[in-house]
Design a protein around this motif. Structure first.
Motif, mmCIF file in Angstrom:
data_model
loop_
_atom_site.group_PDB
_atom_site.id
_atom_site.type_symbol
_atom_site.label_atom_id
_atom_site.label_comp_id
_atom_site.label_asym_id
_atom_site.label_seq_id
_atom_site.Cartn_x
_atom_site.Cartn_y
_atom_site.Cartn_z
ATOM 1 N N ALA A 78 6.955 -10.674 6.153
ATOM 2 C CA ALA A 78 6.242 -10.168 7.246
ATOM 3 C C ALA A 78 4.854 -9.524 6.480
ATOM 4 C CB ALA A 78 7.506 -8.903 7.464
ATOM 5 N N GLN A 79 4.685 -8.724 5.255
ATOM 6 C CA GLN A 79 3.640 -8.208 4.455
ATOM 7 C C GLN A 79 2.455 -9.408 4.895
ATOM 8 O OE1 GLN A 79 4.719 -6.507 1.077
ATOM 9 N NE2 GLN A 79 4.256 -4.645 2.030
ATOM 10 N N LYS A 80 2.834 -10.827 5.201
ATOM 11 C CA LYS A 80 1.845 -11.850 5.001
ATOM 12 C C LYS A 80 0.510 -11.448 4.025
ATOM 13 C CE LYS A 80 2.546 -12.017 10.092
ATOM 14 N NZ LYS A 80 1.455 -12.401 11.058
ATOM 15 N N GLY A 81 1.004 -11.397 2.136
ATOM 16 C CA GLY A 81 0.393 -11.462 1.685
ATOM 17 C C GLY A 81 -0.429 -10.331 1.606
ATOM 18 N N GLU A 107 0.153 -3.938 0.000
ATOM 19 C CA GLU A 107 -0.433 -2.796 0.152
ATOM 20 C C GLU A 107 0.623 -2.436 1.413
ATOM 21 O OE1 GLU A 107 -3.248 -4.776 -0.581
ATOM 22 O OE2 GLU A 107 -2.597 -4.620 -2.773
ATOM 23 N N THR A 108 0.825 -3.510 2.459
ATOM 24 C CA THR A 108 1.186 -3.255 3.945
ATOM 25 C C THR A 108 2.860 -1.538 3.656
ATOM 26 O OG1 THR A 108 0.465 -5.172 4.552
ATOM 27 C CG2 THR A 108 2.078 -3.851 6.568
ATOM 28 N N VAL A 147 6.473 -5.222 -3.734
ATOM 29 C CA VAL A 147 6.782 -4.436 -2.503
ATOM 30 C C VAL A 147 5.184 -3.054 -2.563
ATOM 31 C CG1 VAL A 147 6.904 -3.044 -0.299
ATOM 32 C CG2 VAL A 147 8.056 -4.870 -0.907
ATOM 33 N N GLN A 148 3.686 -2.536 -2.554
ATOM 34 C CA GLN A 148 3.725 -1.219 -3.163
ATOM 35 C C GLN A 148 3.455 -0.652 -2.868
ATOM 36 O OE1 GLN A 148 -0.045 -2.460 -4.116
ATOM 37 N NE2 GLN A 148 -0.116 -4.227 -5.581
ATOM 38 N N ARG A 149 4.229 -0.194 -1.477
ATOM 39 C CA ARG A 149 3.827 0.843 -0.345
ATOM 40 C C ARG A 149 5.874 1.186 0.063
ATOM 41 N NH1 ARG A 149 -1.226 2.258 2.948
ATOM 42 N NH2 ARG A 149 -0.114 3.811 3.021
#
Length: 75
Positions: free
Chosen positions: A30-33, A36-37, A64-66
């Motif tokens: 879902a973040q598509k690369g 930071e999403t 996943v950063q956030r």
């Protein structure tokens, strides 16, 4: 555990049970690369805190950063 992606239009499908690995894979997709999403986790009050922490930890380990937690006030 259930995975539901928030959309602008209502989703017709009911959330389906998934594994931690599946959650991580679906979020990354879902973040598509764009790691930071932001990802916000919301859980019903009957879900054990330990389960929520496991999801957060799994997502962070997957890159996943956030990752955040949604909290309802006054309930």
């Amino acid at each position: 555990l259930q995975f539901a992606r928030v959309r602008r239009r209502p989703c017709q499908a009911e959330p389906q049970p998934v594994t931690l690995a599946q959650i991580a894979a679906r979020v990354k997709q879902a973040q598509k690369g764009v790691a930071e999403t932001p990802v916000v986790i919301s859980a019903e009050k009957n879900v054990k805190y330990d389960a929520v922490v496991k999801v957060m930890d799994t997502l962070q380990r997957a890159g996943v950063q956030r990752v955040g937690l949604s909290v309802k006030q006054g309930v």
